[in-house]
Every structure is written in structure tokens, then in C-alpha cells.
Design a protein around this motif. Sequence first.
Motif, PDB file in Angstrom:
ATOM      1  N   GLY A  48       0.806  -1.212   0.000  1.00  0.00           N
ATOM      2  CA  GLY A  48       0.000   0.000   0.000  1.00  0.00           C
ATOM      3  C   GLY A  48       0.836   1.257   0.000  1.00  0.00           C
ATOM      4  O   GLY A  48       0.316   2.351   0.168  1.00  0.00           O
ATOM      5  N   ASP A  49       2.126   1.109  -0.197  1.00  0.00           N
ATOM      6  CA  ASP A  49       3.032   2.255  -0.108  1.00  0.00           C
ATOM      7  C   ASP A  49       4.194   2.013  -1.064  1.00  0.00           C
ATOM      8  O   ASP A  49       5.186   1.382  -0.731  1.00  0.00           O
ATOM      9  CB  ASP A  49       3.532   2.401   1.329  1.00  0.00           C
ATOM     10  CG  ASP A  49       4.503   3.576   1.470  1.00  0.00           C
ATOM     11  OD1 ASP A  49       4.822   4.210   0.454  1.00  0.00           O
ATOM     12  OD2 ASP A  49       4.937   3.848   2.605  1.00  0.00           O
ATOM     13  N   VAL A  57     -12.180  -0.286   2.795  1.00  0.00           N
ATOM     14  CA  VAL A  57     -11.225   0.489   3.601  1.00  0.00           C
ATOM     15  C   VAL A  57      -9.858  -0.189   3.586  1.00  0.00           C
ATOM     16  O   VAL A  57      -8.823   0.447   3.349  1.00  0.00           O
ATOM     17  CB  VAL A  57     -11.732   0.631   5.048  1.00  0.00           C
ATOM     18  CG1 VAL A  57     -10.664   1.236   5.932  1.00  0.00           C
ATOM     19  CG2 VAL A  57     -12.986   1.485   5.089  1.00  0.00           C
ATOM     20  N   ARG A  72      -7.860   0.188   0.454  1.00  0.00           N
ATOM     21  CA  ARG A  72      -7.161   1.461   0.248  1.00  0.00           C
ATOM     22  C   ARG A  72      -5.960   1.591   1.167  1.00  0.00           C
ATOM     23  O   ARG A  72      -4.854   1.862   0.705  1.00  0.00           O
ATOM     24  CB  ARG A  72      -8.128   2.621   0.497  1.00  0.00           C
ATOM     25  CG  ARG A  72      -9.149   2.799  -0.610  1.00  0.00           C
ATOM     26  CD  ARG A  72      -9.777   4.177  -0.515  1.00  0.00           C
ATOM     27  NE  ARG A  72     -10.376   4.404   0.800  1.00  0.00           N
ATOM     28  CZ  ARG A  72     -11.645   4.168   1.086  1.00  0.00           C
ATOM     29  NH1 ARG A  72     -12.438   3.699   0.168  1.00  0.00           N
ATOM     30  NH2 ARG A  72     -12.114   4.414   2.288  1.00  0.00           N
ATOM     31  N   GLY A  73      -6.158   1.394   2.448  1.00  0.00           N
ATOM     32  CA  GLY A  73      -5.090   1.716   3.399  1.00  0.00           C
ATOM     33  C   GLY A  73      -4.510   0.534   4.138  1.00  0.00           C
ATOM     34  O   GLY A  73      -3.770   0.728   5.102  1.00  0.00           O
ATOM     35  N   HIS A 116      -4.426  -2.114   8.688  1.00  0.00           N
ATOM     36  CA  HIS A 116      -4.236  -1.261   9.869  1.00  0.00           C
ATOM     37  C   HIS A 116      -5.002   0.042   9.747  1.00  0.00           C
ATOM     38  O   HIS A 116      -5.043   0.817  10.694  1.00  0.00           O
ATOM     39  CB  HIS A 116      -2.746  -1.005  10.099  1.00  0.00           C
ATOM     40  CG  HIS A 116      -2.110  -0.173   9.045  1.00  0.00           C
ATOM     41  ND1 HIS A 116      -1.549  -0.714   7.909  1.00  0.00           N
ATOM     42  CD2 HIS A 116      -1.956   1.169   8.930  1.00  0.00           C
ATOM     43  CE1 HIS A 116      -1.077   0.263   7.154  1.00  0.00           C
ATOM     44  NE2 HIS A 116      -1.303   1.393   7.734  1.00  0.00           N
ATOM     45  N   ALA A 117      -5.603   0.279   8.606  1.00  0.00           N
ATOM     46  CA  ALA A 117      -6.466   1.455   8.463  1.00  0.00           C
ATOM     47  C   ALA A 117      -7.902   1.120   8.839  1.00  0.00           C
ATOM     48  O   ALA A 117      -8.762   2.006   8.825  1.00  0.00           O
ATOM     49  CB  ALA A 117      -6.409   1.974   7.035  1.00  0.00           C
ATOM     50  N   GLU A 177      -7.500  -5.508  -5.230  1.00  0.00           N
ATOM     51  CA  GLU A 177      -8.010  -5.222  -3.889  1.00  0.00           C
ATOM     52  C   GLU A 177      -8.203  -6.509  -3.100  1.00  0.00           C
ATOM     53  O   GLU A 177      -7.772  -6.621  -1.950  1.00  0.00           O
ATOM     54  CB  GLU A 177      -9.334  -4.465  -3.982  1.00  0.00           C
ATOM     55  CG  GLU A 177      -9.962  -4.171  -2.635  1.00  0.00           C
ATOM     56  CD  GLU A 177     -11.392  -3.646  -2.758  1.00  0.00           C
ATOM     57  OE1 GLU A 177     -11.572  -2.435  -2.693  1.00  0.00           O
ATOM     58  OE2 GLU A 177     -12.334  -4.457  -2.928  1.00  0.00           O
TER      59      GLU A 177
END
Lengths: 196, 196
Positions: free
Chosen positions: A107-108, B9, B12-13, B16-17, B93
Motif C-alpha cells: 500500500g506504499d 477500507v 485502500r489503506g 491497519h487502516a 483489492e
Amino acid sequence: MIADALVRVAGRGGLHAVSMRAVAAEAGVSLRLVQYYFNDKSELMHAALLQLERQSAERLAGRLARLPSPPPARAYIEAFLAEALPTDARSREFHFVWTSYAVLAMGDAALAEQPFVAGPDRQERQLAGVLRRARTDGELAVGADPAAEAARLLTLSHGLGTSVLVGQRTAAAAEEVLRYHLDRLFTVPGPAPAPE
Amino acid sequence: MIADALVRVAGRGGLHAVSMRAVAAEAGVSLRLVQYYFNDKSELMHAALLQLERQSAERLAGRLARLPSPPPARAYIEAFLAEALPTDARSREFHFVWTSYAVLAMGDAALAEQPFVAGPDRQERQLAGVLRRARTDGELAVGADPAAEAARLLTLSHGLGTSVLVGQRTAAAAEEVLRYHLDRLFTVPGPAPAPE
DNA sequence: CACTTCGTGATACGGATGTACCATAAAGAA
DNA sequence: TTCTTTATGGTACATCCGTATCACGAAGTG
């Protein structure tokens, strides 16, 4: 070293158990000290990742150094892959934490660039080089493409590694699959298995 | 559905988001409602994982249903593996979140048991069954062992999947490695690639 | 000596998180 | 009608986290 403490904490409870305080406690120092050496949490995480990478490279270099020279292609590749499977507790901790970082990097893109893109790319080229030499020596199965075989070897070992970490397979079973794979890749036989 | 919101959610992140509040906001409901349907955060996480597994199984079933009957072994296996690679955004995803759960499960044997041990075990047996039939039909390369080949196929595709997720490889490159692998496994040729 | 830098500690602050509690309204059962 | 269940919202609380600040000694340097 504080970064080692991070790895130990993450090795027990996963990366989400890593907090500045937990790392400080594990290292036996004050929270302030962790802040002092690594200003940010992100810096700490990054430093620990770099250290993991360095240690892994050192272990691999050690394995390769213990090989006869010039190393036989199959022995070289087996050394390479032996490092890629979580066999003992130390190796398991390493791969667990490493994979946790890998998921973080999904994600990064910035975090992923160096360790998870450039690193494996280099390994894959290195492996492909060894395979090319083995092919000219006639040690490879017919029709084997060094680049594709290098990709297969690395991704296969990673996949096997995660299946071990997750508890689906024992390390011994993973090694057997790897041996099967190498037996079909090389025309020359591998080392005889140790008698029980 | 609230569990879908969790997946969005996390897609996307990262996992841990995922917080109760973030999921509630994504689903457009109040925090209380998330608590109402899933008492715990752990229950919510578990439910989302089950849903991911179910959706994935449904997609696979859909692919397999579109095959002619009886399905040729190679086509069957290609359908299997097509589902295992993150090709489009939706699939990306899914695999991202799934892998995040897998890493979580590496530190929690109870979470791992059903989806990450029993699931792949079943898939591996299923694949091995197809391969056994293909072998008796003479479609397999000589010396191929169905069980070992099934393990290789699954772990290879998982390894390829993570290498795509992490940005080391494009999905097309991963598919090419997979095709290379299948070409060496089957004696009968695969479908011709689409002309560009 | 005076002063600055380095290493270490204790603590405070603002924000986020999981969870618990209280309230309300609709619907169905008695 | 009265009561209970279901579904939903608002909000408070304790805790933990990352970060910032103040403090203090040791060491080296002018």
C-alpha cells in the motif's frame, strides 16, 4: 540495538504490535531514547527494514562462501533457496517480519521500491546468470529459459515460505517440493538425501 | 453490507487502516450499528474474512462453470490460476486484503486454521485430482507427480501474486511465467495467445 | 573554568480507538 | 394496550499511541 528489539516485538505479535513504547521496553531503554536515535516512527520502521535486509544478505553471503569454488550451479541455487524458507525459529521470525513489511509495502510504493522491487530484481538476475552458465554446461533440462526459471524459483520459494508461515505446510514438506522442482530443472542429480 | 465496507477500507489503506469508525463511515452508518451487528472488532474482522473467502469461491465457480464439459485439464487449471493473480483493480483489492489477513494469521494460529490451512489444502487436493486424471490421459509431462505439481502450482501462483502486488512484476509478466510453467507441465499445447 | 554537545530520563498533550451506556422508534406478541 | 424485540443513533470513557517538552549528567572543548 533498538532495531533488533523492533524485530523481536514484531516477531512475536506482528508489525501492528510495534509501538515506540513496546520497542523501548523490549530494548530495555526509555521511550525518549528511541525518539532520540530515530526521530520518527517511520524512520524506526525503515531502519529496521534495512537492517533485516542487510542481515539476510549477510547470511546468504555466508552460505555461498562455504561452497566449493567454483560452486556447482545446483548447490549455489540450493544455498539461495535454503535462505528463502522459514526452517528454524530465527528464520521463521525473519520471514514473518519481512512478509509483514511486504504487505505494508503493497500500500506504499515508496517503501516498496528499494527492498521489495530492486532487491528481488537483483536476485532474479543473479539467479538467471547462474542458470545461463549451467545451461551452457549442459546441466539444465532441455528448453529451460534462464530468466523464466529464475522467476519461477524465486516466486515458488516465496510462495512456499508463506505457506509454511501460515501453517499449511511444514518446512520439510516445502523443502521436498523445492527438491522436486530442482530435480526437474537440472539434468545432473542433486546430493543424496541424508539416511535417517 | 458492512463487511464490504471493511474490505474497501482495507483495500485502500491496508488492514491497519480498519477501525470501527472508518468502516462505519465507509458504509454510511453509525458506529453503533457496526457494534450492533458485530459485537467485537474481532468478529467484524472474522466476518469480513469469511465473506472474502466466499466471494472468491463464487468467482472461481463462475469461471469453472463457463468451461466446456468435460473441461480440458489445462483449461481447468488456467481458470484456477487466473483467479489467483491480481490482474484488474478488483482482483488487486481482493488479493491485497487477503494477503493482509494471511500475515495476520501467521501470528494467530486460530485465525489461520480455516481459511489459510483448510482452504488451500482443499484446493491442492482438487488440483491434484485433475492432474491425476490428466496423467492417465497422457497429457502430463513424463515423471510429473500430481501432488507435487499441485503444490507447485498453488505456491507458484501465490508467489507470483505477491510479486505483482508489491510492484516487482506486472500482471502480464506473471501470467507469462505461469504460461511457461504450464507449457512445461503439459504435453498438449495451450491455447494460442491472442494476436495483438 | 565556562560552555556546548551528546545521551538519557520523566512527563505532558492531543488525537484516535475499542467499548459501554443511554435513548428512541418501529414492529410484532401478549 | 402493554411489553418485548429489533434496529439505529449519540455520546462518554479509559487506554494507548506518536510526539513534544523540560530536565539533568557526562564528556569533551575553548
